[in-house]
Design an enzyme around this catalytic site. Sequence first.
Site, PDB file in Angstrom:
ATOM      1  N   HIS A 283       0.873  -1.187   0.000  1.00 11.83           N
ATOM      2  CA  HIS A 283       0.000   0.000   0.000  1.00 11.83           C
ATOM      3  C   HIS A 283       0.902   1.226   0.000  1.00 11.83           C
ATOM      4  O   HIS A 283       1.608   1.465  -0.961  1.00 11.83           O
ATOM      5  CB  HIS A 283      -0.916  -0.101   1.223  1.00 11.83           C
ATOM      6  CG  HIS A 283      -2.051   0.865   1.257  1.00 11.83           C
ATOM      7  ND1 HIS A 283      -2.418   1.653   0.207  1.00 11.83           N
ATOM      8  CD2 HIS A 283      -2.932   1.172   2.251  1.00 11.83           C
ATOM      9  CE1 HIS A 283      -3.464   2.399   0.547  1.00 11.83           C
ATOM     10  NE2 HIS A 283      -3.780   2.132   1.783  1.00 11.83           N
ATOM     11  N   HIS A 322      -2.477  -1.962  -9.813  1.00 12.11           N
ATOM     12  CA  HIS A 322      -3.405  -1.367  -8.853  1.00 12.11           C
ATOM     13  C   HIS A 322      -4.674  -2.194  -8.831  1.00 12.11           C
ATOM     14  O   HIS A 322      -5.090  -2.695  -9.873  1.00 12.11           O
ATOM     15  CB  HIS A 322      -3.727   0.076  -9.268  1.00 12.11           C
ATOM     16  CG  HIS A 322      -4.268   0.893  -8.152  1.00 12.11           C
ATOM     17  ND1 HIS A 322      -5.589   0.848  -7.786  1.00 12.11           N
ATOM     18  CD2 HIS A 322      -3.654   1.737  -7.296  1.00 12.11           C
ATOM     19  CE1 HIS A 322      -5.764   1.654  -6.758  1.00 12.11           C
ATOM     20  NE2 HIS A 322      -4.617   2.200  -6.432  1.00 12.11           N
ATOM     21  N   ASP A 378       2.752   5.721  -6.868  1.00 12.20           N
ATOM     22  CA  ASP A 378       4.000   5.583  -6.124  1.00 12.20           C
ATOM     23  C   ASP A 378       5.224   5.381  -6.996  1.00 12.20           C
ATOM     24  O   ASP A 378       6.346   5.368  -6.491  1.00 12.20           O
ATOM     25  CB  ASP A 378       3.894   4.405  -5.145  1.00 12.20           C
ATOM     26  CG  ASP A 378       3.066   4.778  -3.947  1.00 12.20           C
ATOM     27  OD1 ASP A 378       3.066   5.970  -3.604  1.00 12.20           O
ATOM     28  OD2 ASP A 378       2.416   3.900  -3.369  1.00 12.20           O
TER      29      ASP A 378
HETATM   30  N1  ACO Z   1       4.547  -6.758 -10.636  1.00 14.03           N
HETATM   31  C1  ACO Z   1       4.392  -7.956 -11.278  1.00 14.03           C
HETATM   32  N2  ACO Z   1       3.217  -8.601 -11.431  1.00 14.03           N
HETATM   33  C2  ACO Z   1       2.146  -7.999 -10.905  1.00 14.03           C
HETATM   34  C3  ACO Z   1       2.219  -6.777 -10.229  1.00 14.03           C
HETATM   35  C4  ACO Z   1       3.480  -6.141 -10.117  1.00 14.03           C
HETATM   36  N3  ACO Z   1       3.617  -4.965  -9.493  1.00 14.03           N
HETATM   37  N4  ACO Z   1       0.993  -6.410  -9.808  1.00 14.03           N
HETATM   38  C5  ACO Z   1       0.170  -7.399 -10.194  1.00 14.03           C
HETATM   39  N5  ACO Z   1       0.864  -8.350 -10.875  1.00 14.03           N
HETATM   40  C6  ACO Z   1       0.313  -9.527 -11.533  1.00 14.03           C
HETATM   41  C7  ACO Z   1      -0.108 -10.576 -10.519  1.00 14.03           C
HETATM   42  O1  ACO Z   1       0.944 -11.485 -10.264  1.00 14.03           O
HETATM   43  C8  ACO Z   1      -1.262 -11.230 -11.240  1.00 14.03           C
HETATM   44  O2  ACO Z   1      -0.764 -12.077 -12.220  1.00 14.03           O
HETATM   45  P1  ACO Z   1      -1.540 -13.472 -12.563  1.00 14.03           P
HETATM   46  O3  ACO Z   1      -2.945 -13.091 -12.909  1.00 14.03           O
HETATM   47  O4  ACO Z   1      -0.779 -14.074 -13.684  1.00 14.03           O
HETATM   48  O5  ACO Z   1      -1.461 -14.266 -11.295  1.00 14.03           O
HETATM   49  C9  ACO Z   1      -1.937 -10.076 -11.975  1.00 14.03           C
HETATM   50  O6  ACO Z   1      -0.882  -9.117 -12.203  1.00 14.03           O
HETATM   51  C10 ACO Z   1      -3.079  -9.434 -11.219  1.00 14.03           C
HETATM   52  O7  ACO Z   1      -2.561  -8.945 -10.003  1.00 14.03           O
HETATM   53  P2  ACO Z   1      -3.287  -9.073  -8.603  1.00 14.03           P
HETATM   54  O8  ACO Z   1      -2.254  -9.450  -7.576  1.00 14.03           O
HETATM   55  O9  ACO Z   1      -4.509  -9.912  -8.733  1.00 14.03           O
HETATM   56  O10 ACO Z   1      -3.740  -7.605  -8.379  1.00 14.03           O
HETATM   57  P3  ACO Z   1      -4.246  -7.019  -7.013  1.00 14.03           P
HETATM   58  O11 ACO Z   1      -5.334  -6.081  -7.371  1.00 14.03           O
HETATM   59  O12 ACO Z   1      -4.553  -8.072  -6.015  1.00 14.03           O
HETATM   60  O13 ACO Z   1      -2.963  -6.246  -6.470  1.00 14.03           O
HETATM   61  C11 ACO Z   1      -1.415  -4.546  -6.012  1.00 14.03           C
HETATM   62  C12 ACO Z   1      -2.798  -4.872  -6.585  1.00 14.03           C
HETATM   63  C13 ACO Z   1      -1.298  -5.061  -4.587  1.00 14.03           C
HETATM   64  C14 ACO Z   1      -1.260  -3.022  -6.007  1.00 14.03           C
HETATM   65  C15 ACO Z   1      -0.346  -5.202  -6.925  1.00 14.03           C
HETATM   66  O14 ACO Z   1      -0.471  -4.706  -8.237  1.00 14.03           O
HETATM   67  C16 ACO Z   1       1.068  -4.984  -6.405  1.00 14.03           C
HETATM   68  O15 ACO Z   1       1.523  -5.727  -5.547  1.00 14.03           O
HETATM   69  N6  ACO Z   1       1.769  -3.911  -6.916  1.00 14.03           N
HETATM   70  C17 ACO Z   1       3.086  -3.599  -6.412  1.00 14.03           C
HETATM   71  C18 ACO Z   1       2.979  -2.814  -5.123  1.00 14.03           C
HETATM   72  C19 ACO Z   1       2.501  -1.407  -5.335  1.00 14.03           C
HETATM   73  O16 ACO Z   1       2.971  -0.693  -6.217  1.00 14.03           O
HETATM   74  N7  ACO Z   1       1.549  -0.981  -4.490  1.00 14.03           N
HETATM   75  C20 ACO Z   1       1.026   0.375  -4.513  1.00 14.03           C
HETATM   76  C21 ACO Z   1      -0.418   0.369  -4.889  1.00 14.03           C
HETATM   77  S1  ACO Z   1      -0.986   2.020  -5.029  1.00 14.03           S
HETATM   78  C22 ACO Z   1      -1.225   2.495  -3.449  1.00 14.03           C
HETATM   79  O17 ACO Z   1      -1.438   1.750  -2.535  1.00 14.03           O
HETATM   80  C23 ACO Z   1      -1.130   3.908  -3.242  1.00 14.03           C
END
Ligand code: ACO
Length: 444
Positions: A283, A322, A378
Amino acid sequence: MTTKATKRAPAKKAAAASETLTVTDNRTGKTYELPIVDGTIKATDLRTIKVDDDDFGMMTYDPAFMNTASCRSAITFIDGDVGILRYRGYPIDQLAEKSSFLEVSYLLNYGELPNKTQLSEWTQWINAHAFVDESIRSVVEGFRHDAHPMAVLQAAIGGLSTIYPESKELGDPDNRMQQIVRLMAKTPTIGAWAFRRNIGRALLNPNPERSYASNLLHMMFDESGIEYNFDPRIERALDILLILHADHEQNCSTSAVRSVGSSETDVYQAASAGVAALYGPLHGGANESVLKMLRRIGSKDNIPDFVQGVKERRELLMGFGHRVYKNYDPRAKIVHKTAHEVFEVTGVNPLLEIAVELEKIALEDEFFVARKLYPNVDFYSGLIYEALKLPAEMFTVMFAIGRMPGWLAQWNELVGDSEQKISRPRQIYVGYDERNYVPMSKRK
Ligand code: ACO
C-alpha cells in the site's frame, strides 16, 4: 451523475419491477427475486436462500473485498478502467493544477469548495491547532533513534486520544469537526518530529504564519534558530503530492479507518489504524520499495534481467499495478510531470533515468500489457521525495499526511451513516468438527 457498475451515484432509488435479479437454487429448485439498487444486490438478501429452515442462509465469499461495496459514499469517484479520479466530482488534474491541499481537505470534509472567507477560516483553524502536546513530544523522543517514522506516527496519532477524551462524543458533528481539524493540523508536526528524531535533531514547533506545505518543510529541515529558504516550486510540488494522495475511496487504509471507526472508538484510534495499514509495502510503503528496487537495478543495462525476474515471479515490479486502475493511474501522470519540475530546482535524480526506461519497457511487454499493469502514484513520488532529501522511510509518512483528510472525511461519513453498523465479516469455517481435549500424556 454516473451509473456505472461499482461506481454508484449517491442517490438511492427504489428498484423498479425489472430491476431485480432472479436466482434459482438448484439444490431446492426454488426461485428468488432479489432487488437491484444502484447495480448491486444486498448481500443480506441472499440469506433468504436456504435449503431448509435450519440453514443459516446463503453468504457470499469475497476475500479482500474484490467485489463487495462496504458503504455508500459521496466523497471520491474512481473509474479504474479509464483512469478517472474525482474528489466530490472535481477531476484530480483540475484540483492538482488549480487548488491547494487545504482547499482540497475542506472540499473532502465539507463536500463543497470553500469561498474565500471559508478557506481563510479553515486555514486559520488548522494553523491554530498545529502545536502538539508535550506528552506526545515525549512519546516521539522515547522511541529508539532509528525507529521507523511510520511506526512512530502511528503510535503518536493513537496517543492523541489521551489528550482529547471528548473525542469519544461521536454524536456531535461540531465536536467531530474539531477533532478532524486537530488531526489535519497535528499530523505534519508529528510526521516532521518522527523524521527529526531519526536524524538526531531538535523537534521544531510549527509556525502558524506559514502555509501547510511550507510549515512541513521547515519543521523537517530547519535548524533551531536557522530558517531555510525553499524554492516556491518545491513548496508547490509538495502541495500537489499531498492533493494527489488526499483520498482514494475504499482502499486498504481507508477501509481500516472505517472498520476500526465502526466500533465507535475515537477518531485518533481510527486514524492510527489507517497509518498502520498504509505502512505495508503493498500500500503506502510501495514508494519506499520503488526506490529500493531502482537502486538494486542500478543501471539501465540491468533492466531486461530485472523484468525477466518479474515475469518469472521472482519479484514484483513495485509502483506498478493497482487493484482499481486497469489503466494509467491519473495521479501517476501528474507526479511524473511534477518530478520534472522538482528536478529543475534540485537537479536530476539519476534513478529517474532507470525509472523512465523501466516504465517504457514494461508498458511494451506482453506480461504487463495482458495484466493491465501501469505505473501507479508511487512509481515516481519516491523520486521527488528523495530529491527533497527525505530518506525512504519518510515517504510513507508523507503519504499519510496527504491521506489524512480523506480518512477523516470517510470516517465522518461513516459515523453519520445510519446504515452502518460495527464491521464484522462472516467466515466459511473450514476447521475441525467438534473433538475432545487430548491430555498431554496421550499426545504424540
Ligand atoms: N509486478 C508484477 N506482477 C504484478 C504486479 C506487479 N507490481 N501487480 C500485479 N501483478 C500480476 C499478478 O501477479 C497477477 O498475475 P496473474 O494473474 O498471472 O497471477 C496479476 O498481475 C493481477 O494482479 P493481482 O495481484 O490480482 O492484483 P491485485 O489487485 O490483487 O494487487 C497490487 C494490486 C497489490 C497493487 C499489486 O499490483 C502490487 O503488488 N503492486 C506492487 C505494489 C505497489 O505498487 N503498491 C502500490 C499500490 S498504489 C497504493 O497503494 C497507493
